[in-house]
Write a protein that holds these residues in place. Structure first.
Motif, PDB file in Angstrom:
ATOM      1  N   TYR A  20       0.859  -1.187   0.000  1.00  0.00           N
ATOM      2  CA  TYR A  20       0.000   0.000   0.000  1.00  0.00           C
ATOM      3  C   TYR A  20       0.897   1.239   0.000  1.00  0.00           C
ATOM      4  O   TYR A  20       1.940   1.248   0.661  1.00  0.00           O
ATOM      5  N   PRO A  21       0.531   2.308  -0.696  1.00  0.00           N
ATOM      6  CA  PRO A  21       1.311   3.555  -0.615  1.00  0.00           C
ATOM      7  C   PRO A  21       1.251   4.128   0.795  1.00  0.00           C
ATOM      8  O   PRO A  21       0.201   4.118   1.437  1.00  0.00           O
ATOM      9  N   THR A  22       2.381   4.590   1.287  1.00  0.00           N
ATOM     10  CA  THR A  22       2.450   5.219   2.600  1.00  0.00           C
ATOM     11  C   THR A  22       2.473   6.743   2.423  1.00  0.00           C
ATOM     12  O   THR A  22       2.263   7.249   1.327  1.00  0.00           O
ATOM     13  N   ARG A 116      -3.559  -1.139   5.181  1.00  0.00           N
ATOM     14  CA  ARG A 116      -2.497  -0.178   4.897  1.00  0.00           C
ATOM     15  C   ARG A 116      -1.630   0.093   6.122  1.00  0.00           C
ATOM     16  O   ARG A 116      -0.424   0.323   6.032  1.00  0.00           O
ATOM     17  N   SER A 117      -2.249   0.051   7.291  1.00  0.00           N
ATOM     18  CA  SER A 117      -1.550   0.341   8.543  1.00  0.00           C
ATOM     19  C   SER A 117      -0.291  -0.492   8.717  1.00  0.00           C
ATOM     20  O   SER A 117       0.684  -0.041   9.335  1.00  0.00           O
ATOM     21  N   PRO A 191      13.172   0.945   2.072  1.00  0.00           N
ATOM     22  CA  PRO A 191      13.263   1.348   0.670  1.00  0.00           C
ATOM     23  C   PRO A 191      12.384   0.513  -0.263  1.00  0.00           C
ATOM     24  O   PRO A 191      11.827   1.038  -1.236  1.00  0.00           O
ATOM     25  N   ARG A 192      12.216  -0.766   0.020  1.00  0.00           N
ATOM     26  CA  ARG A 192      11.434  -1.660  -0.833  1.00  0.00           C
ATOM     27  C   ARG A 192       9.926  -1.488  -0.647  1.00  0.00           C
ATOM     28  O   ARG A 192       9.142  -2.028  -1.426  1.00  0.00           O
ATOM     29  N   LEU A 193       9.532  -0.758   0.401  1.00  0.00           N
ATOM     30  CA  LEU A 193       8.120  -0.630   0.731  1.00  0.00           C
ATOM     31  C   LEU A 193       7.532   0.732   0.375  1.00  0.00           C
ATOM     32  O   LEU A 193       6.315   0.904   0.417  1.00  0.00           O
ATOM     33  N   ILE A 194       8.396   1.685   0.030  1.00  0.00           N
ATOM     34  CA  ILE A 194       7.898   3.032  -0.268  1.00  0.00           C
ATOM     35  C   ILE A 194       7.939   3.287  -1.777  1.00  0.00           C
ATOM     36  O   ILE A 194       8.629   2.604  -2.530  1.00  0.00           O
ATOM     37  N   ARG A 206      16.256   0.735  -4.692  1.00  0.00           N
ATOM     38  CA  ARG A 206      15.090   0.309  -5.463  1.00  0.00           C
ATOM     39  C   ARG A 206      13.858   0.478  -4.588  1.00  0.00           C
ATOM     40  O   ARG A 206      13.822  -0.044  -3.480  1.00  0.00           O
ATOM     41  N   ASP A 207      12.872   1.218  -5.089  1.00  0.00           N
ATOM     42  CA  ASP A 207      11.653   1.368  -4.309  1.00  0.00           C
ATOM     43  C   ASP A 207      10.669   0.261  -4.664  1.00  0.00           C
ATOM     44  O   ASP A 207      10.986  -0.660  -5.432  1.00  0.00           O
ATOM     45  N   ALA A 208       9.453   0.326  -4.100  1.00  0.00           N
ATOM     46  CA  ALA A 208       8.467  -0.739  -4.316  1.00  0.00           C
ATOM     47  C   ALA A 208       8.121  -0.899  -5.789  1.00  0.00           C
ATOM     48  O   ALA A 208       7.888  -2.016  -6.271  1.00  0.00           O
ATOM     49  N   PHE A 209       8.083   0.208  -6.511  1.00  0.00           N
ATOM     50  CA  PHE A 209       7.782   0.154  -7.948  1.00  0.00           C
ATOM     51  C   PHE A 209       8.882  -0.591  -8.696  1.00  0.00           C
ATOM     52  O   PHE A 209       8.609  -1.465  -9.525  1.00  0.00           O
ATOM     53  N   ASP A 210      10.139  -0.246  -8.420  1.00  0.00           N
ATOM     54  CA  ASP A 210      11.267  -0.919  -9.083  1.00  0.00           C
ATOM     55  C   ASP A 210      11.256  -2.416  -8.808  1.00  0.00           C
ATOM     56  O   ASP A 210      11.463  -3.232  -9.720  1.00  0.00           O
TER      57      ASP A 210
END
Length: 241
Positions: A20-22, A116-117, A191-194, A206-210
């Motif tokens: 989920y986006p934070t 999301r929490s 980093p992987r979750l944002i 690498r972010d969640a999108f990458d």
């Protein structure tokens, strides 16, 4: 077709859970490193906390039990969500402040298996406590370690529902060293979750999108190879998990 959704079904072959986006969308690596350092240094006065409301119409929900335990504990913090617009749960600063002040964040099922929490709490460096495997362990396999004990605590729903477990007692039994190691794992996952600000690009992280795009490309490559070699095209990490 590979579908990326914030909550997937482990019984589907083609949809894959992504975070989920934070509230945090960094523009550069330094923003992420600075945030991680801040989360490591925060003083966390609460052993555990919960942000959410009860589910009085759902006989299977354990939220009422969790809320009761939070209210009775001197080490627990509760941000009880109401349906009104004035609910404190609608304030990002109040929610994140509580998570940043807690060692553990309780994450029971929401309207669906996950919520999301869970990602907001990990962004805050708070160790998530799950009560159902489907809340995280059978999805998000691209973004979270398969060894779930590295970054979370699991307490079965039935133990809470039956009154067999005191959340305060269970979490108090975890040693300070283990808490430190688990929290560091959570912080390393940030980093992987944002999702970074789309107007910029992270340099080395690498972010969640990458992570998601690379996983889809890898999956398509493997499926093509299997088809060319005449093998099976079934592929479901989440189902196998």
């Amino acid at each position: 077709m590979s579908m990326l959704v914030v909550e997937s079904s482990p019984w589907s072959e083609n949809d894959f859970g992504i975070p989920y986006p934070t509230y945090f969308h960094p523009a550069k690596d330094a923003d992420v490193f600075s945030w991680q350092d801040r989360m490591r240094k925060l003083e966390r006065k609460w052993l555990f906390s919960f942000a959410g409301g009860p589910r009085p119409g759902d006989s299977k929900s354990i939220r009422g039990h969790i809320i009761d335990q939070c209210k009775k504990s001197e080490l627990g913090k509760l941000l009880e969500c109401q349906l009104s617009e004035q609910s404190e749960c609608h304030s990002p600063s109040r929610v994140m402040q509580m998570f940043q002040s807690s060692l553990f964040c309780l994450q029971p099922q929401g309207d669906s298996f996950t919520r999301r929490s869970a990602f907001d709490s990990m962004l805050a460096g708070c160790i998530p406590v799950f009560f159902h495997p489907a809340s995280a362990y059978v999805q998000y396999t691209w973004h979270l370690p398969k060894e779930y004990e590295k970054y979370s605590v699991f307490i079965p729903e039935d133990d809470i529902r039956g009154g067999n477990v005191s959340i305060e007692e269970r979490l108090s039994q975890i040693s300070a060293e283990e808490v430190k190691m688990t929290r560091e794992e959570v912080i390393s996952l940030i980093p992987r979750l944002i999702y970074a600000d789309p107007r910029s690009k992270l340099e080395t992280l690498r972010d969640a999108f990458d992570v998601a795009v690379e996983a889809v490309i890898d999956r398509v490559t493997r499926l093509r190879r299997d088809i060319m070699e005449g093998g099976s095209v079934e592929d479901s990490e989440e189902k196998n998990s």
